[in-house]
Design a protein around this motif. Structure first.
Motif, mmCIF file in Angstrom:
data_model
loop_
_atom_site.group_PDB
_atom_site.id
_atom_site.type_symbol
_atom_site.label_atom_id
_atom_site.label_comp_id
_atom_site.label_asym_id
_atom_site.label_seq_id
_atom_site.Cartn_x
_atom_site.Cartn_y
_atom_site.Cartn_z
ATOM 1 N N ASP A 43 -81.852 27.682 61.015
ATOM 2 C CA ASP A 43 -82.389 26.587 61.823
ATOM 3 C C ASP A 43 -83.915 26.635 61.803
ATOM 4 O O ASP A 43 -84.505 27.713 61.975
ATOM 5 C CB ASP A 43 -81.900 26.688 63.267
ATOM 6 N N GLN A 44 -84.549 25.481 61.594
ATOM 7 C CA GLN A 44 -86.001 25.477 61.459
ATOM 8 C C GLN A 44 -86.694 26.075 62.682
ATOM 9 O O GLN A 44 -87.697 26.795 62.545
ATOM 10 C CB GLN A 44 -86.531 24.066 61.202
ATOM 11 N N ASP B 196 -85.875 28.491 64.307
ATOM 12 C CA ASP B 196 -85.787 29.956 64.278
ATOM 13 C C ASP B 196 -86.708 30.580 63.227
ATOM 14 O O ASP B 196 -87.000 31.777 63.284
ATOM 15 C CB ASP B 196 -84.342 30.398 63.987
#
Length: 376
Positions: A265-266, A268
């Motif tokens: 996920d971006q 993260d």
């Protein structure tokens, strides 16, 4: 007030071009309240993403393959919506339209030997025949790096007056993560090792998987471990585990030391860059390597390649090497990991360098081109 149409087919793709498309549109809508924007989608994947902007209308145009959509469906919609200028975040423009046209190009690799060899013969045949048509039709072209711009000017000298380099940058979320609890949460979520080197790449299905140079990275990493390195190697990216099926990691002695996380996920990713000891990115071809700007913004030192857009974007910040020289890759990792003073200098220089890469600046420079063409 003018009407600007944007072809959003590229927003559906995976990789840097889709990141570019979504971010440039958001910033244009934020800074430009004078013009009206009409976004044309081929699928409903991102339909509604910008519905909260008063200066934006989103339209779904289904049907046809990419060429049919670009060259027949889009021109009809442009005429119906009375569009003054149509912008494509990727390298095509509708050839049969009276509206002004602007396109963004993300690399001239097909025209720069030996880099053209990483593409299939069919890709090279197609691109080398259609790209000149788009360049002639476009009223202006934005290019993501000087490497890309120079490549196209060398291929098409007659385009030099209508092409301009405009850098973009990392998403605003990319900055150092210092909250211990957040870092602990991300480490647990992805089962990350205590100390690791990092790369963020992708696996290209149906293409020659040489441009990301995973084999060179793995061999360089193996040699680094032979020199005493103990860190694991974390590889982020969709389907990157397939590299393990192509290359004999066991024979290299690193099958137990490389961690494939899959797509992350971006939101993260900043924690990944903040946790990593070093960002390893000696890829073969890049026009504008977004991950290097993300790493700089997050304070992660970089080892990358000494050519294409990689050296250009990380100038005086990274350690650059010949990506085909695995001994050099290993030596560069050792150099950074064994010299804390050097590492801190690289981090600070990276923070400073990252300031020139901005989606807001990218949108402002792009909007100037739109305005100039519309009033001409």
């Amino acid at each position: 007030m003018s009407r600007i149409g944007i072809m959003m087919r590229s927003a559906d793709e995976v990789g840097g071009i889709s990141v570019y498309a979504r971010n440039i549109v958001r910033e244009l809508l934020e800074i430009d309240t004078e013009n009206q924007y009409v976004l044309f989608y081929k699928t409903d994947k991102h339909l509604g993403l910008y519905q909260h902007y008063d200066n934006c209308r989103e339209i779904l145009l289904k049907g046809g393959n990419k060429a049919v959509w670009d060259q027949f469906i889009i021109p009809r919609a442009v005429k119906k919506e009375k569009i003054d200028l149509v912008f494509n975040p990727k390298f095509t423009v509708p050839l049969f339209t009276s509206a002004k046209t602007v396109m963004a190009v993300h690399g001239a690799d097909w025209f720069i030997p030996p880099y053209d060899q990483v593409y299939t013969a069919i890709d090279n045949f197609y691109i080398k025949r259609v790209m000149p048509l788009y360049f002639k039709k476009a009223d202006f072209i934005t290019s993501v790096s000087d490497y890309s711009t120079d490549g196209f000017v060398n291929a098409f000298p007659w385009c030099k007056d209508k092409i301009q380099t405009i850098y973009f940058g990392p998403n605003k979320i990319f900055k150092p993560v210092t909250d211990p609890e957040k870092l602990k949460k991300i480490r647990k979520k992805y089962d990350l090792p205590e100390r690791f080197l990092l790369t963020v790449i992708r696996y290209d299905h149906g293409a020659r998987n040489t441009r990301k140079n995973f084999k060179g990275m793995a061999e360089g990493y193996a040699k680094y471990r032979q020199l005493g390195g103990e860190e694991k190697f974390v590889v982020v990216g969709r389907d990157c585990h397939l590299y393990a099926e192509e290359y004999d990691l066991k024979a290299m002695g690193v099958s137990d030391h490389i961690v494939f996380t899959g797509l992350v996920d971006q939101e993260d990713l900043p924690a990944f860059y903040s946790l990593a000891q070093l960002y390893l990115y000696p890829t073969i071809i890049e026009a504008f390597p977004i991950p290097t700007t993300e790493a700089m913004a997050c304070g992660c030192p970089i080892v990358t390649s000494d050519g294409t857009g990689l050296k250009e974007l990380t100038e005086n910040v990274s350690i650059t090497v010949d990506p085909t020289d695995t001994d050099a890759i290993a030596a560069a990792i050792v150099k950074v990991q064994s010299d804390e003073k050097l590492k801190e200098s690289m981090i600070q220089k990276g923070f400073e360098r990252s300031k020139i890469f901005s989606w807001r600046k990218c949108a402002e420079e792009t909007l100037k081109i739109f305005d100039r063409l519309i009033i001409s």
